[in-house]
Enzyme design. Structure first.
Site, PDB file in Angstrom:
ATOM      1  N   ARG A  59      -7.611   8.500  -0.503  1.00 38.73           N
ATOM      2  CA  ARG A  59      -8.450   7.862   0.544  1.00 38.73           C
ATOM      3  C   ARG A  59      -8.109   8.213   2.001  1.00 38.73           C
ATOM      4  NH1 ARG A  59      -8.701   3.552  -3.281  1.00 38.73           N
ATOM      5  NH2 ARG A  59      -6.703   2.920  -2.532  1.00 38.73           N
ATOM      6  N   GLU A  96       5.195  -1.186  -6.253  1.00 42.96           N
ATOM      7  CA  GLU A  96       5.379  -2.583  -7.108  1.00 42.96           C
ATOM      8  C   GLU A  96       5.951  -2.501  -8.494  1.00 42.96           C
ATOM      9  OE1 GLU A  96       2.032  -5.140  -6.825  1.00 42.96           O
ATOM     10  OE2 GLU A  96       3.145  -6.708  -7.463  1.00 42.96           O
TER      11      GLU A  96
HETATM   12  P1  AMP Z   1       1.275   0.669   0.844  1.00 44.36           P
HETATM   13  O1  AMP Z   1       2.271   1.781   0.212  1.00 44.36           O
HETATM   14  O2  AMP Z   1       1.885  -0.683   0.100  1.00 44.36           O
HETATM   15  O3  AMP Z   1       1.323   0.323   2.320  1.00 44.36           O
HETATM   16  O4  AMP Z   1      -0.081   0.926   0.137  1.00 44.36           O
HETATM   17  C1  AMP Z   1      -1.005   1.851   0.855  1.00 44.36           C
HETATM   18  C2  AMP Z   1      -1.913   2.436  -0.173  1.00 44.36           C
HETATM   19  O5  AMP Z   1      -2.282   1.578  -1.068  1.00 44.36           O
HETATM   20  C3  AMP Z   1      -3.187   2.850   0.791  1.00 44.36           C
HETATM   21  O6  AMP Z   1      -3.233   4.311   0.506  1.00 44.36           O
HETATM   22  C4  AMP Z   1      -4.015   1.978   0.170  1.00 44.36           C
HETATM   23  O7  AMP Z   1      -5.309   3.089   0.078  1.00 44.36           O
HETATM   24  C5  AMP Z   1      -3.741   1.446  -0.834  1.00 44.36           C
HETATM   25  N1  AMP Z   1      -3.705  -0.163  -0.907  1.00 44.36           N
HETATM   26  C6  AMP Z   1      -2.847  -1.027  -1.059  1.00 44.36           C
HETATM   27  N2  AMP Z   1      -3.288  -2.397  -0.679  1.00 44.36           N
HETATM   28  C7  AMP Z   1      -4.598  -2.381  -0.455  1.00 44.36           C
HETATM   29  C8  AMP Z   1      -5.718  -3.390  -0.478  1.00 44.36           C
HETATM   30  N3  AMP Z   1      -5.496  -4.508  -0.266  1.00 44.36           N
HETATM   31  N4  AMP Z   1      -6.877  -2.877  -0.285  1.00 44.36           N
HETATM   32  C9  AMP Z   1      -7.139  -1.609  -0.233  1.00 44.36           C
HETATM   33  N5  AMP Z   1      -6.254  -0.669  -0.419  1.00 44.36           N
HETATM   34  C10 AMP Z   1      -4.945  -0.914  -0.569  1.00 44.36           C
END
Ligand code: AMP
Length: 174
Positions: A59, A96
């Site tokens: 995305r 996770e």
């Molecule tokens: P992180 O590594 O935890 O910062 O997760 C970021 C990635 O996970 C991004 O590329 C987002 O597209 C996706 N992502 C994580 N949580 C969400 C959420 N609540 N809504 C939409 N996309 C999410």
């Protein structure tokens, strides 16, 4: 930015119970809102001497590519494992459950380049941090990081303290 925030749809319990999924596809459907988002993000880095924009699969590509065009610089995809055909560098990072891997073509970035790293959303910050580590592995420098949405409750910024971090829209406790 409230009018842009209102274009984002929230889907509870996707992809699993307890997650509030911030669905940006509804913003991308809206040409004026999409354009305003991209221009505002690019504007923030107009004077940051950016040489290249790196977008994180998948995305992140949707937002990063038009930012690169708006800044008048190239676009580099940071892809999931096994997708890039050429010689590459990679970084593993923790999710996770389990691990994931981001890769970049080794000839795309090099010492002396200033790279803006872009994703659609920062949650825990792990993905963005891994992408920054990968940029630095190539010898290039992170000029900044940008996301359209930050989920501030998850404190992803703590992993990104070394960088100038811009978010267009924030969701907190909603
Ligand atoms: P992180 O590594 O935890 O910062 O997760 C970021 C990635 O996970 C991004 O590329 C987002 O597209 C996706 N992502 C994580 N949580 C969400 C959420 N609540 N809504 C939409 N996309 C999410």
């Amino acid at each position: 930015m409230e009018h842009l925030k209102n274009l984002i749809r929230t889907i509870p319990d996707f992809p699993k119970p307890g997650i509030m999924f911030r669905d940006l596809t509804t913003l991308f459907l809206h040409p004026a809102g999409f354009k305003e988002s991209v221009i505002a993000m690019a504007h923030e880095f107009r004077d940051a001497k950016v040489d290249m924009v790196a977008g994180i699969e998948s995305r992140g590509f949707i937002v990063a590519a038009p930012i690169a065009l708006e800044l008048g610089v190239g676009f580099v995809p940071m892809r999931k494992a096994g997708k890039l055909p050429g010689e590459k560098l990679g970084v593993e990072y923790t999710l996770e459950y389990g691990t994931d891997r981001l890769e970049v073509h080794s000839n795309a970035l090099r010492k002396g380049m200033r790279v803006l790293v872009v994703d659609d959303l920062i949650a825990t910050g792990g993905t963005m941090r891994a992408a920054c580590d990968l940029v630095e592995q190539t010898g290039a420098e992170v000029a900044g990081v940008a996301c359209l949405v930050e989920l501030t409750d998850l404190k992803g910024r703590e992993l990104l303290q070394d960088y100038s971090c811009f978010r267009l829209i924030e969701f907190a406790g909603e």
